[in-house]
Design an enzyme around this catalytic site. Structure first.
Site, PDB file in Angstrom:
ATOM      1  N   TYR A  27      35.576  -9.077  22.511  1.00 22.35           N
ATOM      2  CA  TYR A  27      34.673  -9.654  23.258  1.00 22.35           C
ATOM      3  C   TYR A  27      33.428  -9.214  22.475  1.00 22.35           C
ATOM      4  O   TYR A  27      33.325  -8.140  22.186  1.00 22.35           O
ATOM      5  CB  TYR A  27      35.083  -9.748  24.367  1.00 22.35           C
ATOM      6  N   LYS A  28      32.151 -10.040  22.801  1.00 20.46           N
ATOM      7  CA  LYS A  28      31.064  -9.418  22.012  1.00 20.46           C
ATOM      8  C   LYS A  28      30.803  -8.048  22.801  1.00 20.46           C
ATOM      9  O   LYS A  28      30.344  -7.979  23.713  1.00 20.46           O
ATOM     10  CB  LYS A  28      30.044 -10.551  22.259  1.00 20.46           C
ATOM     11  N   VAL A  29      30.728  -7.299  21.793  1.00 25.38           N
ATOM     12  CA  VAL A  29      30.372  -5.897  22.154  1.00 25.38           C
ATOM     13  C   VAL A  29      29.066  -5.513  22.232  1.00 25.38           C
ATOM     14  O   VAL A  29      28.081  -6.176  21.370  1.00 25.38           O
ATOM     15  CB  VAL A  29      31.081  -4.928  21.178  1.00 25.38           C
ATOM     16  N   THR A  30      28.522  -5.305  23.262  1.00 26.82           N
ATOM     17  CA  THR A  30      26.957  -4.973  23.189  1.00 26.82           C
ATOM     18  C   THR A  30      26.745  -3.449  22.780  1.00 26.82           C
ATOM     19  O   THR A  30      25.483  -3.202  23.330  1.00 26.82           O
ATOM     20  CB  THR A  30      26.561  -5.376  24.563  1.00 26.82           C
TER      21      THR A  30
END
Lengths: 609, 687
Positions: A27-30
C-alpha cells in the site's frame, strides 16, 4: 515494462493485473522502515552449549543474516543497522561512545553487508569478532544513545523504527545503578521519538529474568497483555528466527474500510495481505556507459499535430458489433462504481457451505481498527467469538476501494493460537475468502470415471502412508526467485559461480522409492495390465477402427480360477472390458450396463469372492 | 468454415399487437424488448450465430415469396448475418407498431424459405425460427402438414413467444398464484382466432418433438426475465494432459481443466483522440534520461538492464539472465508427499484458479489408478502435496491435490500453495486477553441472535437445505454493468450513462426475507454496542513529518525536488496531499499557503519539463471546486497565477491573451491556463 515482462512471464492465467484491482501487498508507503540490531558482544554471548550447540552470538548472527537477505528480497528500501555493545574496541561516528561498535550504520542492505555478516558466522566469525571488537565493559545507555544518533543522520523519512536487543545477560551492568539509570533514560528518549524497543533474550544458565532489569527498557506490548515478557528465552535458532521475523515485519493494511452490519452500524476494520505471491522484481534500466540508472518519462501526444495531449483531449473506446463505443475517461471509472468502499454484511452460512474449490484469489485478513471507530474491537470480538462458536461464516459484499466493482467474500473466523514459546502462530480475526461469481465457474464435460476396488484403494493407502509428511506452509522456497537472487549475489560479489540452489519443490525420488519398496509394483500389478505403459499414448485403439471389424479378434478366455485369483488379489481391474464381457457371457450373467465396474460387480456377485 | 447456427426472429408488428390493457405494456412493446435484449446479448457475447429479422403485419410488403395477393404485409427486414449495432439501432428506431395484419403461418413460410435459400451450401449446427405474436389473426390450416413436413426435412426448430402463458389446459383453474400480475389467463380471455392458432401451434410443436415440443413455447414475461442478464462469454475448457507421478516408477495419465478461475474482462479500453475518435491519433512515447541536472536523454540502444540486490544495482543482460535462470524439465504433476488435510489451510490458498484433475480420456487403467488415489486420500483425510508446472516456460508451483468425490464423478482438485517468500507473519494484539474489548454476556447474546436471524441457509422439514444467497449463481456485476452502459451509449451516443439496472442491484443486496427478520436483532446490536467515529487529527502530524518541523511545504517541496532522493511523482503526490489538507480549512490564510504550493508546483514542473502531473492536478482541482465550495479560493488562485505569469518573460504576450481570454469572475477556465503552461514548456524545450 513489456520487455522484462516477457522474461519472467508465469502462465497465461495468473499475470494480468486488472487495473490495480488486485490486492497487491504494498500500500502506498509514506516512508521507510528501519531496524537496528543491538547485539551484546560480551564473553557470555560466545559460550558454546554442550554437545557443540551454537553460541548465542552465532545464533544471533545467523538470524541477523537471514533478516538481511529477506529484506533484500522483500523490501530492500528498508534500512538496517547492526551495532554491538559490550565490546573492547569502539567504532561509532564521532567515536564519542566507548565500548560500542557500529558494524553497519543505518542503510539499505546490500551484497557487501551480507558478506560482512558471513564473516561473523561460526568459529572463524568468533575469531574475527574477538580480533576486531573484543569483549569489554558494558554501558547499555551509551549503546542506546549511539543508536539514537544513527536515526538523526538519516535523510529519509522513516515510517517505522524498531530496535532489537539481543542478549543473554539479564543484569547487564552488574548492579551499577548509575549505568542502569542512564540506560533507562536513553531507552525512554528513544521510545518517545517513536522507536519500538524489543528484547530478544537468549538462554543462559539459571534462566533469564526479564523483570530484573529489562522490563522498563522495552516497549510495552500492543495489547497490554504483557505477552512479550512472558516469553521464555530463546535457545533454538528456529525459535529466535521466528520471533525476530514476527516482530520485524511491520503490518501494513491494504485498506481501512467499514464493516457495515446495517445502516448506522459501522465498524472500522483493516485489510491485511498475509500471503502475496512474491515475484522476481522487475529489471531497472541502466545507461550502458556508466551503469547508472535512467529515469523514464512518458508523454502522450497527437500523432497528426505532434502536440501533447491533455487528459481532456483523450477518450476511451471499445468495439462491439463493428461499432466503436466511446466514453469519457471518468465514465469508464464511473461504470465500475457500485458502492462506497466497505464490507456490507449480507448474512451468515454454516461452515460446510464454504466450498473448498471456490477459490479465485489469495485470502486477506481482517482485524478491527479501534482508533478509527471506537467500539469496533468489542463488536468485532463478539462477532468473531460467536461465529467461531456457531461454526458459521459471514457473507459480505466487498468493495475495497473506490471505483472497484464488488466481490462477495466469506469472513471465516480464526481464533488466536500461540505456540509453546507463547509466540503467536495465528492472529485473531477473520480470513476473507473471495467467492466466485457464476462467470468464474467453468462448465466441464465430466468424463467417465471408473471406480477402484477396495483392495486397490487399500494398496494406495499403504503408499500414501509411507510418504506422509507434515506440511508446513513456510517450508518451500521459490526456486525461481532463489536462483535469481543467487545469480545477482554472484554478480554483485564477483563470485565465480552462483551458490547452488536447493530446489525444495523437486520430489525426492530416490528416497521415495526406498520408502515405498515393493508397494509400487504391487499397486501397478493391481491396476495396470502387464504391457501397459502410461508414458506413451495408447496406439492400439486406432488399429481396430482401421480393420473395419473384419480382423481377427483373438478370443482369450479367462478361467474361473484365474478370475477368482484376480478378485482375491484385487487385480481384476486389470482385465479389459471385452475380457470381462466374455467372462460374463461365459457364466451366463446378464449385466445391466457395460461399464467396467458394473461388469466387475456382476462377476464378483456371481462368483462370490 | 464453422458456423454455429442461424436464427430468424419473426415478429408480429400488426395492428392487434399494439393493444394493451390500461397500465400494461402493449404486446408490441414487450416483444420488441425481447428482441432487443436478445440481439444485445448476441452482440456482446460476440457469437458467430447469424440472425435474420422478419416482420409481419407491416403496411408494406417486401419478401421473395410475394406474388399478387399472396404473402402480403410481410417484410424481410434483415437477411442472415452476424448481429451488430446496426441491427440494434434499426430495432430501436425503425420498428414501430403498424396497422395491417398478416397470417403468422405465411410469415413462418417466409422464414423457412429465407433459411433454406440463405444457408445453402454452408454447414450449420442449428436452424431456428423464433416467432413472436399474439395470434390475433385468423390463419388457414390447409397447408399445416406440408409446413410440418418441410420443417422436419430441413431440420428447422421453432420457438414461440406469446403474451400469455401456455400451461392452461393442464392446470385449469390455478391461474392466480402460478403467475405474476399482469398475465391474462390464456383460456378465458382468448378470442376464437387465438384459440384456433394455439391449437395449430401445439400441433406443429408436438409433431416436431413429441415430448418436449411445448417446452419451446415461452410467455413474454418469462422470456424477458431470462434475458435480462447478459450472456456469459463461454470459454472452451482446454485440456492439460500430463502424468501424475509418485516416485520414479508410478505414473498415472491425467488430464487437468481449469474449473474455477477469476474471469477478467475480455476487452480493454483503447485510448482515442477526443476529436477524431481515432486511436491512431494518440501516441504514447517513453523516453529515458539520466538523472542529472540537464536530464540528458539516452537513446534506447544505450540502455541495458540490471537488477537490484538491496542497495546494489547489478547489470545483468538478458542473455546472461536467460542462461543463468532457473530451468526445469517442463510440464509436471509430481507428488512430493502426502499430508494431513487440516495442515493445508484454506486461507493460504494461492493463485487465481482451481484445476480439476481427471484420468486421461479413454484410459480405463489410468481411471482405476487415479480412483484408488482419490479414494485413499479421501478415506485417510489426506492431500497430495505436488510440484506443478504448466509447461517448460512457466514457473513451477507447489500445491495441494484434494480428493473430490461427487455422486456421478470423482477427481482431484489442485490449488496452489504459498512459497516461503509469499508469507507475511503478522502478529496482532490478542482480542481475548484484552479486557477493554471483551464483550459482555449481554453483548454476546445480542450477536448470537443476530446471527440466528441472518442465516442464509435454511433446512426445511424434509431435511433439505435451501440457500437464499448463492454467490456462484450471481453473474459478475462488473460485466453486466459494462455491457449495459456500452449498449446504452452505442444506441444513445449523447445521453448520460443509465443507472444500474434494478434487477442487478437487487441481486447484490441482502435478501428481503433476511432484512425483515434481522431488523429487531440489529436494533439490539445498535443499543448494546456503542460505536463512535474518532476525530482524525493524524494527517496533520504526518504531513508535518513529511516536510520537516517548520511547516513551509512549498519550500520543502522545492528542496525535495532538488535533492532527487525521491521520484518527482512521489514528491508531487506528497505536495498535493498537503495542499488538500490545507484546503480542508476554509480560511484565507490556508488558501494563500495552498496557492504558494501550487505556484511552486508549477514552477518546478516547468523547470523539469514535466507538466503532466501539474496539469492533471489542476484539472481535478478545478472540477472539484463547485462540490467543495472552493470558489473563493479559486478566484484567489487565478489572480495569483496570473500575477505570477506576468513575471514570466518567455511568453509575455501569450499570457496577456490568457488573461484576456478568461472572463473575470468565471470559475472555470483553468483549461486556458493549462494549455498555456504547455506552450511555455514546449517553447523552453525548443530553445
Amino acid at each position: 515494462m513489456a520487455e522484462w515482462n516477457a522474461f519472467y512471464h508465469n502462465e497465461d492465467e495468473d499475470e494480468e493485473q486488472e487495473e490495480g484491482e488486485q490486492t497487491s501487498g504494498d500500500y502506498k508507503v509514506t516512508g521507510r522502515d528501519s531496524l537496528v540490531f543491538l547485539v551484546d558482544a560480551s564473553k557470555e554471548m560466545f559460550i558454546k552449549g554442550e554437545d557443540g550447540e551454537l553460541s548465542n552470538f552465532d545464533m544471533t548472527m545467523q538470524v541477523v543474516r537471514s533478516v538481511y537477505t529477506t529484506k533484500i528480497i522483500s523490501s530492500y528500501r528498508d534500512l538496517i543497522a547492526l551495532v554491538f555493545y559490550g565490546t573492547e574496541q569502539s567504532k561509532n561516528p564521532r567515536n564519542s561512545f566507548k565500548h560500542v561498535y557500529v558494524y553497519h550504520d543505518l542503510d539499505e542492505p546490500g551484497a557487501t553487508r551480507v558478506r560482512d555478516l558471513d564473516a561473523l558466522l561460526g568459529d572463524k566469525g568468533e575469531k574475527l569478532a574477538a580480533e576486531t571488537m573484543g569483549s569489554g565493559e558494558t554501558s547499555l545507555g551509551d549503546a542506546l544513545w549511539c543508536c539514537a544518533n544513527l536515526y538523526s543522520d538519516i535523510k529519509y523519512r522513516l515510517s517505522h523504527k524498531r530496535l532489537m536487543i539481543f542478549t543473554c545477560r539479564d543484569d547487564p551492568h552488574g548492579g551499577n545503578s548509575t549505568k542502569d539509570r542512564q540506560a533507562h533514560t536513553k531507552a525512554r528518549d528513544l521510545k518517545e521519538t517513536g522507536v519500538m524497543i524489543d528484547l530478544m533474550h537468549l538462554m543462559k544458565p539459571g534462566g533469564f529474568d526479564v523483570s530484573l532489569y529489562f522490563r522498563d527498557i522495552v516497549s510495552p506490548a500492543e495489547d497490554e497483555s504483557e505477552l512479550g515478557l512472558q516469553l521464555k528465552p530463546c535457545d533454538k535458532l528456529d525459535d529466535l528466527r521466528k520471533r525476530v521475523l514476527a516482530k520485524e515485519q511491520k503490518k501494513r493494511s491494504l485498506a481501512r474500510i467499514k464493516l457495515i452490519l446495517d445502516e448506522g452500524i459501522n465498524m472500522a476494520v483493516g485489510l491485511y495481505a498475509t500471503a502475496v505471491t512474491a515475484r522476481k522484481p522487475g529489471a531497472v534500466k541502466l545507461y550502458r556507459e556508466t551503469n547508472e540508472q535512467v529515469r523514464s518519462k512518458t508523454r502522450t501526444f497527437q500523432t497528426q499535430t505532434g502536440s501533447l495531449l491533455l487528459p481532456s483531449e483523450i477518450k476511451k473506446a471499445q468495439v462491439y458489433g463493428k461499432k466503436k463505443i466511446v466514453m469519457e475517461r471518468d465514465e469508464v471509472d464511473a461504470i465500475k462504481k457500485f458502492d462506497d468502499p466497505g464490507l456490507y454484511l449480507i448474512g451468515f452460512k454454516p461452515m460446510e457451505k464454504l466450498k473448498l474449490h471456490h477459490h479465485i484469489r489469495p485470502a486477506i485478513f481482517l482485524y478491527p481498527e479501534d482508533d478509527q471507530v471506537k467500539g469496533s474491537a468489542c463488536l468485532f470480538s463478539a462477532l468473531l467469538k460467536k461465529c467461531s462458536e456457531k461454526n458459521v461464516f459471514a457473507v459480505c459484499r466487498c468493495t475495497p476501494r473506490r471505483n472497484i466493482p464488488p466481490r462477495f467474500v466469506a469472513l471465516v473466523p480464526q481464533k488466536e493460537e500461540v505456540d509453546d514459546g507463547k509466540v503467536q502462530t495465528k492472529p485473531p480475526g477473520f480470513n476473507v475468502i473471495f467467492l466466485p461469481y457464476a462467470d468464474d465457474i467453468r462448465n466441464l464435460d465430466i468424463p467417465h470415471c471408473p471406480i477402484a476396488s477396495p483392495i486397490q484403494v487399500n494398496k494406495m493407502k499403504e503408499i500414501v502412508s509411507k510418504l506422509r509428511f507434515k506440511y508446513r506452509s513456510d517450508a518451500f522456497e521459490n526456486p525461481v526467485i532463489q536462483q535469481h537472487y543467487r545469480n545477482l549475489e554472484a554478480l554483485a560479489l564477483d563470485m565465480v559461480a552462483p551458490e547452488e540452489t536447493d530446489d525444495l519443490i523437486m520430489p525426492k525420488v530416490e528416497q521415495m522409492d526406498i520408502r515405498l519398496g515393493p508397494l509400487i509394483d504391487e499397486f501397478k500389478n493391481m491396476v495396470y495390465p502387464f504391457n501397459y505403459n502410461p508414458d506413451v499414448k495408447p496406439a492400439a485403439k486406432r488399429k481396430t477402427d482401421d480393420g473395419g471389424g473384419s480382423e481377427k479378434k483373438p478370443k482369450v478366455e479367462v478361467s474361473e480360477e484365474e478370475l477368482k485369483n484376480h478378485m482375491k488379489n484385487g487385480t481384476i481391474g486389470k482385465l479389459t472390458v471385452p475380457l470381462l464381457k466374455d467372462a460374463c457371457k461365459q457364466f451366463g450373467i446378464r449385466v445391466a450396463g457395460s461399464k467396467k465396474q458394473e461388469l466387475i460387480d456382476a462377476l464378483v456377485a456371481h462368483l462370490g469372492s | 468454415d464453422f458456423r454455429a447456427s442461424a436464427l430468424v426472429l419473426c415478429m408480429d408488428v400488426g395492428f392487434s399487437m399494439s393493444n394493451s390493457a390500461p397500465g400494461d405494456e402493449s404486446h408490441f412493446d414487450l416483444a420488441k424488448k425481447i428482441i432487443q435484449k436478445f440481439v444485445q446479448r448476441q452482440v456482446f457475447a460476440e457469437t458467430k450465430e447469424e440472425l435474420a429479422l422478419v416482420l409481419f403485419g407491416t403496411d408494406s410488403t417486401k419478401n421473395p415469396l410475394h406474388r399478387d395477393d399472396q404473402y402480403q404485409n410481410i417484410i424481410v427486414h434483415r437477411h442472415l448475418m452476424v448481429a451488430d449495432f446496426e441491427l440494434l439501432e434499426e430495432i430501436e428506431n425503425q420498428i414501430h407498431p403498424e396497422s395491417q395484419q398478416a397470417d403468422w403461418l405465411d410469415a413462418l413460410v417466409v422464414c423457412m424459405d429465407l433459411l433454406q435459400t440463405e444457408t445453402k451450401g454452408k454447414k450449420y449446427d442449428r436452424l431456428n425460427i423464433a416467432l413472436l405474436t399474439n395470434f390475433s389473426t385468423a390463419s388457414s390450416s390447409d397447408n399445416l402438414d406440408i409446413i410440418i413436413g418441410n420443417l422436419k426435412k430441413a431440420g428447422i426448430t421453432l420457438q414461440f413467444f406469446l403474451p400469455f402463458p401456455l400451461d392452461e389446459d393442464e392446470q385449469g383453474g390455478e391461474d392466480g398464484d402460478s403467475r405474476g400480475p399482469g398475465h391474462q389467463g390464456a383460456g378465458k380471455g382468448l378470442s376464437s382466432e387465438q384459440q384456433n392458432a394455439l391449437s395449430m401451434m401445439k400441433h406443429i410443436m408436438l409433431s416436431l418433438d413429441e415430448e418436449e415440443g411445448l417446452d419451446e413455447v415461452y410467455s413474454f414475461r418469462n422470456a424477458l426475465q431470462e434475458l435480462h442478464m447478459f450472456k456469459r462469454i463461454e470459454t472452451r475448457p482446454m485440456a492439460w494432459p500430463c502424468l501424475l507421478t509418485i516416485g520414479s516408477s508410478l505414473s498415472i495419465r491425467i488430464v487437468g481443466y481449469k474449473a474455477v478461475t477469476e474471469e477478467k474482462r475480455k476487452k480493454t479500453w483503447m485510448t482515442i483522440d477526443a476529436q477524431s475518435h481515432q486511436s491512431e491519433d494518440v501516441k504514447k512515447e517513453t523516453v529515458y534520461c539520466l538523472d542529472d541536472d540537464n536530464e540528458t536523454e539516452v537513446q534506447k540502444d544505450n540502455i541495458i538492464q540490471g537488477f537490484r540486490y538491496g542497495s546494489d544495482i547489478v547489470p545483468f543482460s538478458k542473455v546472461d539472465q536467460e542462461q543463468m535462470k532457473y530451468k526445469h524439465d517442463g510440464k509436471c504433476f509430481a507428488v512430493l508427499g502426502f499430508s494431513k488435510r487440516n495442515l493445508v489451510q484454506r486461507h493460504l490458498f494461492m493463485g487465481n484458479q482451481v484445476l480439476k484433475i481427471f484420468a486421461a480420456k479413454d484410459d480405463e487403467h489410468a481411471g482405476i489408478a487415479l480412483s484408488a488415489l482419490i479414494r485413499a486420500l479421501d478415506e485417510l483425510k489426506m492431500v497430495a502435496v505436488v510440484r506443478y508446472a504448466y509447461n517448460r516456460s512457466s514457473n513451477p508451483q507447489v500445491g495441494a491435490a484434494f480428493p473430490f468425490i461427487k455422486k456421478n464423478y470423482e477427481c482431484l482438485m489442485y490449488v496452489q500453495l504459498p512459497f516461503t517468500e509469499d508469507l507475511r507473519q503478522f502478529t496482532f494484539p490478542s482480542l481475548e486477553n484484552n479486557k477493554k474489548v471483551t464483550p459482555s454476556e449481554t453483548q454476546l447474546s445480542a450477536v448470537d441472535s443476530l446471527i440466528d436471524s441472518m442465516m442464509l441457509v435454511e433446512e426445511d422439514e424434509n431435511g433439505e437445505t435451501d440457500d437464499l444467497f448463492r454467490v456462484h449463481h450471481i453473474p459478475n456485476p462488473d460485466f453486466q454493468r459494462l455491457f449495459q452502459c456500452l449498449h446504452h451509449r452505442a444506441v444513445n451516443p449523447s445521453a448520460p450513462l443509465p443507472p444500474i439496472e434494478p434487477w442487478l442491484k437487487a441481486a447484490l443486496e441482502r435478501p428481503e426475507v433476511i432484512s425483515e427478520r434481522c431488523r429487531a436483532p440489529l436494533e439490539q446490536i445498535k443499543k448494546n454496542f456503542p460505536l463512535t467515529e474518532v476525530e482524525k487529527k493524524k494527517p496533520l502530524k504526518t504531513s508535518a513529518q513529511i516536510y520537516g518541523k517548520d511547516v513551509d511545504p512549498a519550500r520543502d517541496f522545492c528542496t525535495l525536488v532538488r535533492q532527487k532522493s525521491l521520484p518527482f511523482g512521489e514528491v508531487c503526490q506528497q505536495l498535493t496531499q498537503r495542499i488538500e489538507q490545507l484546503l480542508s480549512n476554509k480560511n484565507t490564510q490556508y488558501y494563500m499557503k495552498s496557492i504558494t504550493c501550487i505556484q511552486a508546483f508549477r514552477e518546478q514542473s516547468v523547470k523539469l519539463e514535466n507538466a503532466e502531473l501539474y496539469n492533471s492536478y489542476i484539472q481535478s482541482l478545478k472540477s472539484s471546486v463547485p462540490s467543495r465550495g472552493l470558489e473563493v479560493f479559486w478566484d484567489l488562485l487565478r489572480q495569483g497565477m496570473i500575477r505570477l505569469l506576468t513575471s514570466f518573460l518567455v511568453a509575455e504576450e501569450k499570457e496577456e491573451e490568457a488573461m484576456a481570454a478568461s472572463p473575470a469572475g468565471d470559475v472555470g477556465d483553468v483549461d486556458d491556463l493549462v494549455c498555456f503552461h504547455i506552450t511555455v514548456i514546449c517553447s523552453i524545450r525548443i530553445f
